[in-house]
Design a protein around this motif. Structure first.
Motif, mmCIF file in Angstrom:
data_model
loop_
_atom_site.group_PDB
_atom_site.id
_atom_site.type_symbol
_atom_site.label_atom_id
_atom_site.label_comp_id
_atom_site.label_asym_id
_atom_site.label_seq_id
_atom_site.Cartn_x
_atom_site.Cartn_y
_atom_site.Cartn_z
ATOM 1 N N ILE A 32 0.838 -1.204 0.000
ATOM 2 C CA ILE A 32 0.000 0.000 0.000
ATOM 3 C C ILE A 32 0.869 1.249 0.000
ATOM 4 C CG2 ILE A 32 -1.656 1.347 1.342
ATOM 5 C CD1 ILE A 32 -2.789 -1.338 2.360
ATOM 6 N N TYR A 33 1.908 1.248 0.846
ATOM 7 C CA TYR A 33 2.787 2.414 0.941
ATOM 8 C C TYR A 33 3.416 2.742 -0.407
ATOM 9 C CZ TYR A 33 6.519 5.518 2.472
ATOM 10 O OH TYR A 33 7.368 6.594 2.615
ATOM 11 N N PHE A 34 3.982 1.738 -1.056
ATOM 12 C CA PHE A 34 4.655 1.989 -2.330
ATOM 13 C C PHE A 34 3.666 2.284 -3.449
ATOM 14 C CE2 PHE A 34 8.135 -0.204 -0.090
ATOM 15 C CZ PHE A 34 9.128 0.747 -0.293
ATOM 16 N N SER A 35 2.448 1.771 -3.350
ATOM 17 C CA SER A 35 1.408 2.116 -4.329
ATOM 18 C C SER A 35 1.011 3.581 -4.186
ATOM 19 C CB SER A 35 0.179 1.223 -4.143
ATOM 20 O OG SER A 35 0.491 -0.137 -4.409
ATOM 21 N N LEU A 36 0.852 4.031 -2.934
ATOM 22 C CA LEU A 36 0.557 5.449 -2.693
ATOM 23 C C LEU A 36 1.681 6.336 -3.193
ATOM 24 C CD1 LEU A 36 -0.887 5.229 0.926
ATOM 25 C CD2 LEU A 36 -2.158 5.978 -1.088
#
Length: 285
Positions: A32-36
């Motif tokens: 999720i972090y890297f997608s954001l």
């Protein structure tokens, strides 16, 4: 729209902060972090991105607080991403912060590598360059005072650095001076000394780079064209000296010691100060 003036400092304005919620636990926290990061960095350089779990009373999932250097970037992110699914099945909800209390930062100084990220984005990788004029070991130059205050088994490792930043095509040259220190144990192994020596040098360079960028302002227009302005204090003569004069004027007592601290402030402490459109968050509007 009026052109936006950007400085190389920590952003604290509310219109540069974006709140993202309705993030499901469909992916892992790291994914999720890297997608954001991948999605929202398209709209401009980010100062920080915090991903946090929902409160216990809410459904499992996350929310995120993003801080841009530019209010234009925050507006673009809101317009492009609100109500869009992006990397998950359900749509995200995105809102620019409406107001906030003053941040508890003691200093607005931006760390050197973040200055480089902003410069690379707005000026291009070939639009600017940096040059180290001096990197000098100044340990032990105030031995008498140091020995009176410190145990004999410890000593101070200190470096002074002078960096010049050049903005190509604008005839702008800005210099910064940085000093860093670290306490070292005497008679320690060579590997530990070399490691600390490298860290102190790096921090001195980053401090000097930050000081040089603080004299530069970026004026960003709607057309995405960028103008550059040099602003310096009247009593700052370091940019006016020749390199020979500068080397001759380097004196330890002219500078404030900077302890080793590679942090840039704790954003978690500021989350309680943020206020968004609460009715919109509650009602989904």
């Amino acid at each position: 729209m009026e052109p936006e003036v950007l400085s190389f400092t920590i952003p604290i304005e509310s219109n540069k902060i974006v709140f993202v919620w309705n993030i499901t636990a469909q992916l892992s926290e790291g994914e999720i972090y890297f997608s954001l990061l991948k999605v929202f960095s398209q709209f401009g350089p980010l100062y920080s991105l915090k991903l946090l779990p929902n409160a216990g009373v809410a459904e499992p999932g996350y929310y995120a607080v993003l801080k841009y250097f530019s209010s234009r970037s925050a507006k673009k992110a809101h317009a492009a991403c609100d109500r869009k699914s992006l990397f998950q099945d359900s749509p995200l909800k995105v809102q620019v912060c409406s107001r906030q209390k003053q941040f508890p930062y003691k200093s607005l100084e931006l760390y050197g590598h973040k200055c480089q990220e902003v410069a690379n984005y707005y000026l291009g990788f070939n639009g600017w360059s940096k040059r180290i004029i001096a990197l000098q070991n100044i340990s032990g130059l105030d031995c008498d005072a140091e020995e009176a205050a410190s145990p004999q088994e410890q000593s101070k490792l200190r470096y002074l650095c002078v960096v010049e930043v050049t903005i190509h095509g604008h005839d702008i040259h800005s210099r910064g001076v940085g000093v860093a220190e670290e306490t070292i144990e005497k008679q320690k192994d060579c590997a530990e000394f070399l490691s600390k020596n490298a860290k102190v040098q790096k921090f001195a360079v980053q401090k000097a780079l930050s000081k040089a960028f603080q004299k530069i302002l970026l004026i960003v227009f709607d057309s995405e064209k960028v103008a550059v302005e040099y602003v310096s204090d009247e009593d700052d003569a370091v940019d006016c000296l020749t390199e020979e004069e500068l080397q001759g004027l380097i004196q330890v007592n002219d500078f404030t010691w900077a302890p080793m601290d590679f942090g840039e402030g704790d954003d978690e402490e500021t989350l309680a100060n943020l206020t968004f459109h609460e009715a919109s968050i509650t009602d989904g509007d």
